[in-house]
Design a protein around this motif. Sequence first.
Motif, PDB file in Angstrom:
ATOM      1  N   PRO A   1       9.327  -5.682   6.010  1.00  0.00           N
ATOM      2  CA  PRO A   1       8.570  -5.994   4.786  1.00  0.00           C
ATOM      3  C   PRO A   1       7.063  -6.078   5.012  1.00  0.00           C
ATOM      4  O   PRO A   1       6.292  -5.762   4.116  1.00  0.00           O
ATOM      5  CB  PRO A   1       9.136  -7.339   4.351  1.00  0.00           C
ATOM      6  CG  PRO A   1       9.717  -7.933   5.576  1.00  0.00           C
ATOM      7  CD  PRO A   1      10.185  -6.784   6.418  1.00  0.00           C
ATOM      8  N   PHE A   2       6.614  -6.470   6.206  1.00  0.00           N
ATOM      9  CA  PHE A   2       5.175  -6.564   6.439  1.00  0.00           C
ATOM     10  C   PHE A   2       4.531  -5.187   6.536  1.00  0.00           C
ATOM     11  O   PHE A   2       3.378  -5.012   6.151  1.00  0.00           O
ATOM     12  CB  PHE A   2       4.879  -7.389   7.694  1.00  0.00           C
ATOM     13  CG  PHE A   2       5.200  -8.841   7.516  1.00  0.00           C
ATOM     14  CD1 PHE A   2       4.600  -9.565   6.513  1.00  0.00           C
ATOM     15  CD2 PHE A   2       6.107  -9.462   8.333  1.00  0.00           C
ATOM     16  CE1 PHE A   2       4.887 -10.901   6.323  1.00  0.00           C
ATOM     17  CE2 PHE A   2       6.411 -10.792   8.155  1.00  0.00           C
ATOM     18  CZ  PHE A   2       5.796 -11.514   7.150  1.00  0.00           C
ATOM     19  N   PHE A   3       5.251  -4.213   7.038  1.00  0.00           N
ATOM     20  CA  PHE A   3       4.712  -2.857   7.040  1.00  0.00           C
ATOM     21  C   PHE A   3       4.621  -2.333   5.613  1.00  0.00           C
ATOM     22  O   PHE A   3       3.696  -1.594   5.275  1.00  0.00           O
ATOM     23  CB  PHE A   3       5.575  -1.930   7.908  1.00  0.00           C
ATOM     24  CG  PHE A   3       4.935  -0.610   8.175  1.00  0.00           C
ATOM     25  CD1 PHE A   3       3.856  -0.514   9.032  1.00  0.00           C
ATOM     26  CD2 PHE A   3       5.400   0.546   7.572  1.00  0.00           C
ATOM     27  CE1 PHE A   3       3.248   0.696   9.287  1.00  0.00           C
ATOM     28  CE2 PHE A   3       4.806   1.763   7.805  1.00  0.00           C
ATOM     29  CZ  PHE A   3       3.721   1.839   8.675  1.00  0.00           C
ATOM     30  N   LEU A   4       5.555  -2.721   4.774  1.00  0.00           N
ATOM     31  CA  LEU A   4       5.493  -2.340   3.367  1.00  0.00           C
ATOM     32  C   LEU A   4       4.277  -2.974   2.691  1.00  0.00           C
ATOM     33  O   LEU A   4       3.615  -2.321   1.877  1.00  0.00           O
ATOM     34  CB  LEU A   4       6.775  -2.755   2.656  1.00  0.00           C
ATOM     35  CG  LEU A   4       6.875  -2.381   1.192  1.00  0.00           C
ATOM     36  CD1 LEU A   4       6.929  -0.867   1.043  1.00  0.00           C
ATOM     37  CD2 LEU A   4       8.091  -3.012   0.584  1.00  0.00           C
ATOM     38  N   VAL A   5       3.951  -4.210   3.035  1.00  0.00           N
ATOM     39  CA  VAL A   5       2.749  -4.859   2.493  1.00  0.00           C
ATOM     40  C   VAL A   5       1.507  -4.095   2.932  1.00  0.00           C
ATOM     41  O   VAL A   5       0.586  -3.876   2.136  1.00  0.00           O
ATOM     42  CB  VAL A   5       2.693  -6.339   2.938  1.00  0.00           C
ATOM     43  CG1 VAL A   5       1.335  -6.951   2.643  1.00  0.00           C
ATOM     44  CG2 VAL A   5       3.788  -7.125   2.276  1.00  0.00           C
ATOM     45  N   TYR A   6       1.484  -3.661   4.186  1.00  0.00           N
ATOM     46  CA  TYR A   6       0.356  -2.851   4.664  1.00  0.00           C
ATOM     47  C   TYR A   6       0.236  -1.552   3.865  1.00  0.00           C
ATOM     48  O   TYR A   6      -0.861  -1.174   3.450  1.00  0.00           O
ATOM     49  CB  TYR A   6       0.527  -2.543   6.154  1.00  0.00           C
ATOM     50  CG  TYR A   6      -0.307  -1.382   6.614  1.00  0.00           C
ATOM     51  CD1 TYR A   6      -1.678  -1.501   6.747  1.00  0.00           C
ATOM     52  CD2 TYR A   6       0.274  -0.148   6.893  1.00  0.00           C
ATOM     53  CE1 TYR A   6      -2.449  -0.432   7.150  1.00  0.00           C
ATOM     54  CE2 TYR A   6      -0.489   0.923   7.298  1.00  0.00           C
ATOM     55  CZ  TYR A   6      -1.848   0.770   7.432  1.00  0.00           C
ATOM     56  OH  TYR A   6      -2.605   1.837   7.815  1.00  0.00           O
ATOM     57  N   LEU A   7       1.359  -0.881   3.642  1.00  0.00           N
ATOM     58  CA  LEU A   7       1.327   0.375   2.891  1.00  0.00           C
ATOM     59  C   LEU A   7       0.846   0.161   1.462  1.00  0.00           C
ATOM     60  O   LEU A   7       0.049   0.953   0.936  1.00  0.00           O
ATOM     61  CB  LEU A   7       2.703   1.026   2.879  1.00  0.00           C
ATOM     62  CG  LEU A   7       3.205   1.592   4.188  1.00  0.00           C
ATOM     63  CD1 LEU A   7       4.583   2.188   3.999  1.00  0.00           C
ATOM     64  CD2 LEU A   7       2.255   2.628   4.723  1.00  0.00           C
ATOM     65  N   MET A   8       1.315  -0.902   0.820  1.00  0.00           N
ATOM     66  CA  MET A   8       0.894  -1.172  -0.555  1.00  0.00           C
ATOM     67  C   MET A   8      -0.600  -1.479  -0.621  1.00  0.00           C
ATOM     68  O   MET A   8      -1.299  -1.006  -1.523  1.00  0.00           O
ATOM     69  CB  MET A   8       1.687  -2.339  -1.143  1.00  0.00           C
ATOM     70  CG  MET A   8       3.136  -2.080  -1.279  1.00  0.00           C
ATOM     71  SD  MET A   8       3.442  -0.753  -2.434  1.00  0.00           S
ATOM     72  CE  MET A   8       5.175  -0.584  -2.271  1.00  0.00           C
TER      73      MET A   8
END
Length: 170
Positions: free
Chosen positions: A47-54
Amino acid sequence: MCLYAVWASWHPARPRDFRSDIASSDCSMNCLLVLYVVHVRLCRRHPFFLVYLMAHVVGLFKSYPAVGDTVLPLTLLCLWRHLFMYVRSLLVISCMFLASIILMPTFWYLWIIAGSGNANFFYSGTLAYNLAHVMLLSGTVTAFLRREFDLKHGTTPPQIDGKPAIVILE
């Protein structure tokens, strides 16, 4: 005047140009589709990589970027230092960021203060800046997926009877 602009933007009696609405909704739907696919692929385990992508995508689609639009994704990128060895053309990306960060204030000065330039100078600097963002975003996503593949399957090629096997895709 400002209240009239707000009223005119949403009032149903206002004549509308449906071509621009379709074009903007098409772009929004493409972005949402890509983000949905990335969300399904990465949400459960990373989920933290998804936050980075967003954060990176939000900073990428600004028409005239600010410093904060770059600082948040680059700060979050430090959480994945182990991906730097997988990112291709990191030198080119960093040189593009450096050149655009140096040229954008120069172009702004020529446009606003000196009056010898025009908005196209600043727009070209923004294009170079956004190209660097796109290259960094695609490079980190590719590096992330490549690292996941290497962790799952290993970095050595498959072997048959102690000899390296050749994988042929049919």
